[in-house]
Write a protein that holds these residues in place. Structure first.
Motif, PDB file in Angstrom:
ATOM      1  N   ALA A 168      12.410   0.375  -9.718  1.00  0.00           N
ATOM      2  CA  ALA A 168      13.052  -0.112 -10.941  1.00  0.00           C
ATOM      3  C   ALA A 168      12.546   0.596 -12.189  1.00  0.00           C
ATOM      4  N   HIS A 169      11.590   1.498 -12.025  1.00  0.00           N
ATOM      5  CA  HIS A 169      10.997   2.246 -13.147  1.00  0.00           C
ATOM      6  C   HIS A 169      10.395   1.298 -14.176  1.00  0.00           C
ATOM      7  N   ARG A 170       9.792   0.215 -13.675  1.00  0.00           N
ATOM      8  CA  ARG A 170       9.122  -0.746 -14.546  1.00  0.00           C
ATOM      9  C   ARG A 170       7.756  -1.088 -13.961  1.00  0.00           C
ATOM     10  N   THR A 171       6.784  -1.225 -14.836  1.00  0.00           N
ATOM     11  CA  THR A 171       5.445  -1.592 -14.389  1.00  0.00           C
ATOM     12  C   THR A 171       5.357  -3.096 -14.222  1.00  0.00           C
ATOM     13  N   VAL A 172       4.328  -3.548 -13.477  1.00  0.00           N
ATOM     14  CA  VAL A 172       4.089  -4.981 -13.302  1.00  0.00           C
ATOM     15  C   VAL A 172       2.762  -5.345 -13.955  1.00  0.00           C
ATOM     16  N   ASP A 173       2.682  -6.554 -14.447  1.00  0.00           N
ATOM     17  CA  ASP A 173       1.480  -6.959 -15.193  1.00  0.00           C
ATOM     18  C   ASP A 173       0.452  -7.656 -14.330  1.00  0.00           C
ATOM     19  N   THR A 174       0.862  -8.095 -13.134  1.00  0.00           N
ATOM     20  CA  THR A 174      -0.075  -8.801 -12.264  1.00  0.00           C
ATOM     21  C   THR A 174       0.370  -8.601 -10.825  1.00  0.00           C
ATOM     22  N   ALA A 180      18.493  -2.725 -17.067  1.00  0.00           N
ATOM     23  CA  ALA A 180      18.483  -3.884 -17.955  1.00  0.00           C
ATOM     24  C   ALA A 180      18.099  -3.462 -19.377  1.00  0.00           C
ATOM     25  N   PRO A 181      18.642  -4.109 -20.399  1.00  0.00           N
ATOM     26  CA  PRO A 181      18.497  -3.613 -21.781  1.00  0.00           C
ATOM     27  C   PRO A 181      17.105  -3.722 -22.383  1.00  0.00           C
ATOM     28  N   LEU A 182      16.323  -4.741 -21.990  1.00  0.00           N
ATOM     29  CA  LEU A 182      15.014  -4.923 -22.611  1.00  0.00           C
ATOM     30  C   LEU A 182      13.995  -3.950 -22.032  1.00  0.00           C
ATOM     31  N   GLN A 183      13.206  -3.303 -22.884  1.00  0.00           N
ATOM     32  CA  GLN A 183      12.097  -2.485 -22.416  1.00  0.00           C
ATOM     33  C   GLN A 183      10.884  -3.365 -22.177  1.00  0.00           C
ATOM     34  N   GLY A 184      10.141  -3.076 -21.123  1.00  0.00           N
ATOM     35  CA  GLY A 184       8.927  -3.838 -20.887  1.00  0.00           C
ATOM     36  C   GLY A 184       8.631  -4.043 -19.417  1.00  0.00           C
ATOM     37  N   ARG A 185       7.545  -4.730 -19.190  1.00  0.00           N
ATOM     38  CA  ARG A 185       7.062  -4.960 -17.830  1.00  0.00           C
ATOM     39  C   ARG A 185       7.796  -6.103 -17.148  1.00  0.00           C
ATOM     40  N   VAL A 186       7.495  -6.215 -15.843  1.00  0.00           N
ATOM     41  CA  VAL A 186       7.994  -7.330 -15.048  1.00  0.00           C
ATOM     42  C   VAL A 186       6.809  -8.196 -14.644  1.00  0.00           C
ATOM     43  N   HIS A 187       6.960  -9.501 -14.806  1.00  0.00           N
ATOM     44  CA  HIS A 187       5.951 -10.448 -14.335  1.00  0.00           C
ATOM     45  C   HIS A 187       6.469 -11.078 -13.047  1.00  0.00           C
ATOM     46  N   PHE A 192       6.153  -7.020  -1.782  1.00  0.00           N
ATOM     47  CA  PHE A 192       7.174  -5.985  -1.926  1.00  0.00           C
ATOM     48  C   PHE A 192       7.455  -5.635  -3.385  1.00  0.00           C
ATOM     49  N   TYR A 193       7.180  -6.550  -4.319  1.00  0.00           N
ATOM     50  CA  TYR A 193       7.474  -6.268  -5.726  1.00  0.00           C
ATOM     51  C   TYR A 193       6.605  -5.135  -6.289  1.00  0.00           C
ATOM     52  N   LEU A 194       5.574  -4.738  -5.541  1.00  0.00           N
ATOM     53  CA  LEU A 194       4.758  -3.615  -6.010  1.00  0.00           C
ATOM     54  C   LEU A 194       5.519  -2.294  -5.989  1.00  0.00           C
ATOM     55  N   THR A 195       6.711  -2.305  -5.408  1.00  0.00           N
ATOM     56  CA  THR A 195       7.556  -1.110  -5.470  1.00  0.00           C
ATOM     57  C   THR A 195       8.372  -1.049  -6.755  1.00  0.00           C
ATOM     58  N   LEU A 196       8.248  -2.039  -7.630  1.00  0.00           N
ATOM     59  CA  LEU A 196       9.034  -2.038  -8.874  1.00  0.00           C
ATOM     60  C   LEU A 196       8.819  -0.782  -9.713  1.00  0.00           C
ATOM     61  N   ASP A 233       0.804  -1.213   0.000  1.00  0.00           N
ATOM     62  CA  ASP A 233       0.000   0.000   0.000  1.00  0.00           C
ATOM     63  C   ASP A 233       0.841   1.269   0.000  1.00  0.00           C
ATOM     64  N   THR A 234       2.092   1.164   0.468  1.00  0.00           N
ATOM     65  CA  THR A 234       2.922   2.359   0.563  1.00  0.00           C
ATOM     66  C   THR A 234       3.244   2.950  -0.792  1.00  0.00           C
ATOM     67  N   VAL A 235       3.184   2.146  -1.848  1.00  0.00           N
ATOM     68  CA  VAL A 235       3.386   2.700  -3.190  1.00  0.00           C
ATOM     69  C   VAL A 235       2.085   2.787  -3.963  1.00  0.00           C
ATOM     70  N   ARG A 236       1.181   1.860  -3.722  1.00  0.00           N
ATOM     71  CA  ARG A 236      -0.076   1.899  -4.475  1.00  0.00           C
ATOM     72  C   ARG A 236      -0.893   3.139  -4.120  1.00  0.00           C
ATOM     73  N   TYR A 237      -1.001   3.454  -2.834  1.00  0.00           N
ATOM     74  CA  TYR A 237      -1.820   4.596  -2.450  1.00  0.00           C
ATOM     75  C   TYR A 237      -1.272   5.915  -2.994  1.00  0.00           C
TER      76      TYR A 237
END
Length: 804
Positions: A531-537, A509-516, A523-527, A49-53
């Motif tokens: 990490a400046h990357r979105t998560v897909d789930t 990391a060289p590839l552009q895209g999301r993290v699964h 804790f991975y919701l802080t990505l 919640d600390t990043v989602r909110y």
């Protein structure tokens, strides 16, 4: 019982016992709060919640009203988060004010501690309104805090916002009585604000409280002139609608697009998160339930009340010396509070009901020692006895209605019946919420009221302090015996060091895209932040996921080939393996390792690479036309994607479009044109995004060469509020691949701009609700003060003599 005249408590100096009780409560509260603030991170806290909110407000601060975030679940409409708008706002404000000094998680914890402190004040106010003394108000506040619910919900489970309901529940119960007794504008407004605050802390509480509120309405109307009282309540409801219902409307509308628990084991969850046995009321360490498995052991803390509160209730109901007290005004509310928590427990028993849950316990009691089975029966008999005594008193000694009520309480699966009658009950995953949001509040207040005559009339004065001290020690012993529920969830510091290193790798990391993420922890919701990357789930708020995305995700879990197709279409560039996560079996991790190469690894994490990701968008030439709302055909989309065929929903099939290759036949069949049967279409071509996606949540721009044409499919969730322009001219938005955003780009086009535009009334509702809160809080704070004009103050407080 008469409750015509308001209760007045003349000012008086605190007695030594009051001072002792107050300082004891303050010290205990401070000690437990400090212990939690300094404790390591648990698997549920893990920064979810600390990043989602704060993400809810990021767009609002940077770009004005923001309704969309790309950071989670391939994109999420933020209106769904406003169903807990008040708690979201205050928790996010805490991060804003204290995050630079304490860090995000400690800031959240601090705000939740403040919620707890306010809850104690609210409980004290309820008990005083019910006729309890100042000392009983302190006792009730202590029980409210020391009964495990409050110290379990905040520190252990992920629902930080739910802790705010502990403030408004006693204020709501208090307000119902205060309006009946006084009907002043101040009390009417405060009741409406309490109801709105409760709804905006956790919206489903409005549904969950309904059965108990019906009882309270009966208790109030039976002793008052109903017409003026109904008018006062309608005004309070109006205030609640202005402050609570209106800002909830966008979230209610958007939840119709949410997956809810579409593919989740909803029936299994309901059975798990239910009250099953009265043993859990008195067994904090699960000694009596040892070996029964997680369905009986893991969440019993939601129902543990402890020996002392239950003893106070039992004596308050059973002692003949208290017969006259039970007929008094305070005694009557003691009975209503008892009936309230019993109703909450009855609904919390879930699909099986109380007796059904008990029989299910016996059915699975092979691991239970034989000596514990009679204890289980005695605990059930005790629960029925409490219900019988309560009903008999409320029905003024009439045996038949009291007996019928008791039998129905024990036998009837009322939650399941409500599911069949009311559609909104079917999406309640955890029946225990009926008890944890209001039932335990009523139980704490009832136990405090019973303590008054028991200690004040039946126990000699010389023994009161000793017995009170022993009772407190028992309460603390039972509370601390639950320490395992905390320590079993703590995460090692080394894990977060490895996680920080993993985020640093993903950032460059060289590839552009999301993290699964393959993890059941949070804790991975802080990505997106680290990490400046979105998560897909995710595992935290998946019930807010768009239902078409859930269909695509579920189809992607059906086979190895489907997983690969899903990851490509969802723009997944990297897969994060949480190697020590107990919720992710090693077989699943090994399976992913067999599909993708390892790009990074340390002791706790591994990162797998997917070089074939189609992030951020791709151009497809060949397509299969599907009817509208056909996202259930996601498995077919994933089967066609490796052949370079995309599926596109369209209201009318235009077979003249270049690349038309087939259409749907029935609900689950695709008919391809002969030239596409067994053959692949033109290869997909990846299209880069202009700028960075996280720079503007509401807008995406793509530049295409004038020679390109076909379907531009964005690896982000489709939503009806997306609009698109091609070279400045409006175009049609389509749902492609069952869940993704797309549009058709003709030859000669250059710039494609997607813009997310929520309906204007969404912003109006939010702004109107915010303004209503400002007005209501200003009135509640200013009009009673000495700064307000005398006649206004007199009217607000109902001082007719001053008005005259």
């Amino acid at each position: 019982m008469s409750s015509k005249s308001p209760v007045t408590n003349p000012p008086e100096k605190k007695s030594p016992n009051e001072k002792l009780a107050l300082w004891t409560l303050i010290i205990l509260f401070a000690a437990l709060a400090l212990g939690w603030l300094c404790a390591p991170i648990s698997r549920e806290e893990g920064f979810a919640d600390t990043v989602r909110y704060p993400d809810v407000f990021k767009g609002l601060i940077e770009h004005g009203p923001s309704w969309w975030t790309p950071n989670y679940m391939l994109g999420q409409h933020l209106a769904t988060m406003y169903v807990a708008g008040l708690s979201v706002g205050l928790l996010s404000l805490g991060v804003t004010l204290f995050g630079w000094l304490l860090g995000a998680l400690a800031s959240f914890k601090l705000v939740v501690v403040l919620f707890g402190a306010a809850s104690l004040v609210a409980m004290n106010a309820l008990i005083r309104r019910l006729g309890g003394s100042r000392l009983l108000g302190i006792v009730g506040a202590g029980l409210y805090f020391l009964i495990p619910m409050m110290v379990v919900r905040g520190p252990v489970y992920e629902h930080f916002g739910l802790c705010m309901t502990f403030i408004f529940t006693p204020l709501l119960f208090r307000g119902i009585i205060a309006v009946a007794e006084e009907r002043t504008p101040a009390e009417i407004a405060l009741l409406g604000v309490a109801a709105a605050g409760l709804a905006l802390s956790y919206a489903k509480v409005a549904v969950i409280l309904a059965p108990i509120l019906i009882l309270w309405a009966w208790a109030v109307f039976r002793d008052h002139d109903w017409q003026p009282l109904l008018k006062a309540y309608l005004i309070s409801i109006g205030v609640a609608c202005l402050c609570g219902l209106i800002p909830l409307l966008p979230g209610v509308k958007e939840f119709s697009n949410a997956a809810g628990f579409l593919f989740d084991p909803l029936d299994g969850w309901k059975a798990h998160y239910s009250f099953k046995t009265a043993l859990s009321l008195i067994d904090p360490s699960n000694y009596l339930l040892a070996g029964m498995g997680p369905d009986y052991e893991s969440d019993s803390a939601f129902f543990h009340m402890g020996v002392i509160p239950l003893l106070l209730l039992s004596l308050g109901l059973a002692l003949s010396q208290l017969t006259e007290w039970r007929k008094s005004r305070t005694g009557f509310w003691f009975l209503i509070l008892n009936a309230s928590w019993l109703i909450g427990l009855c609904f919390a028993a879930g699909p099986s009901g109380i007796l059904g849950g008990h029989l299910d316990l016996l059915k699975h009691a092979q691991q239970m020692p034989d000596t514990n089975i009679p204890i289980a029966w005695l605990s059930l008999i005790w629960l029925g006895w409490v219900a019988w005594l309560t009903a008999k008193e409320l029905f003024e000694g009439r045996v038949i209605p009291a007996l019928i009520s008791t039998v129905l309480f024990l036998v009837l699966p009322v939650f399941h019946i409500a599911e069949l009658i009311f559609p909104f009950f079917r999406d309640i995953r955890a029946p225990e919420s009926f008890f944890s949001t209001s039932g335990f509040c009523c139980l704490a207040a009832a136990a405090a009221l019973a303590a008054g005559p028991i200690f004040g009339e039946l126990i000699p004065e010389g023994r009161r302090l000793l017995l009170a001290t022993l009772a407190l020690l028992v309460v603390l012993f039972q509370l601390l015996s639950m320490s395992g529920i905390y320590t079993s969830r703590l995460l090692p510091e080394a894990l977060f060091k490895d996680y920080a290193a993993t985020c640093e790798f993903l950032k460059t990391a060289p590839l552009q895209g999301r993290v699964h993420p393959l993890s059941g922890r949070y804790f991975y919701l802080t990505l997106p932040e680290q990490a400046h990357r979105t998560v897909d789930t995710e595992a935290s708020a998946r019930h807010f996921q768009l239902k078409w995305i859930r269909h695509l995700e579920a189809a992607g879990n059906s086979s190895g080939d489907a997983i690969k197709s899903y990851d490509d279409l969802a723009g997944v560039a990297y897969i994060l393996l949480d190697k020590t996560d107990p919720f992710t079996p090693k077989q699943i991790q090994d399976f992913y390792r067999s599909i993708y190469p390892v790009a990074f690894e340390n002791n706790y994490f591994a990162v797998l690479a997917n070089p074939e990701t189609l992030y951020p968008a791709f151009l497809a030439h060949d397509f299969v036309a599907l009817p509208m709302e056909s996202y259930a055909m996601a498995p077919a989309a994933l089967q066609l994607a490796p052949r370079n065929l995309v599926t596109v929903e369209m209201p009318a099939v235009d077979q003249s479009l270049p690349g038309f290759s087939g259409l749907a036949k029935g609900a689950n069949q695709i008919e391809l044109l002969p030239q596409y049967q067994g053959k692949a279409g033109q290869p997909f071509a990846r299209v880069p995004l202009v700028g960075k996606r996280m720079d503007d949540y509401q807008r995406m721009t793509y530049q295409l060469p004038s020679t390109a044409s076909g379907w531009l499919v964005v690896t982000e969730a489709y939503h009806p509020d997306w609009t698109v322009t091609i070279d400045g001219k409006p175009a049609e938005v389509h749902r492609a691949e069952a869940a993704l955003l797309s549009t058709y780009v003709p030859l000669g086009s250059h710039e494609v701009v997607f813009q997310f535009k929520a309906p204007a009334w969404y912003t109006f509702c939010l702004a109107f609700g915010f303004l209503s809160w400002i007005v209501a809080l200003t009135a509640l704070l200013y009009l009673p003060s000495k700064h307000a004009p005398a006649n206004w103050r007199a009217w607000w407080l109902g001082d007719k003599d001053s008005q005259g």
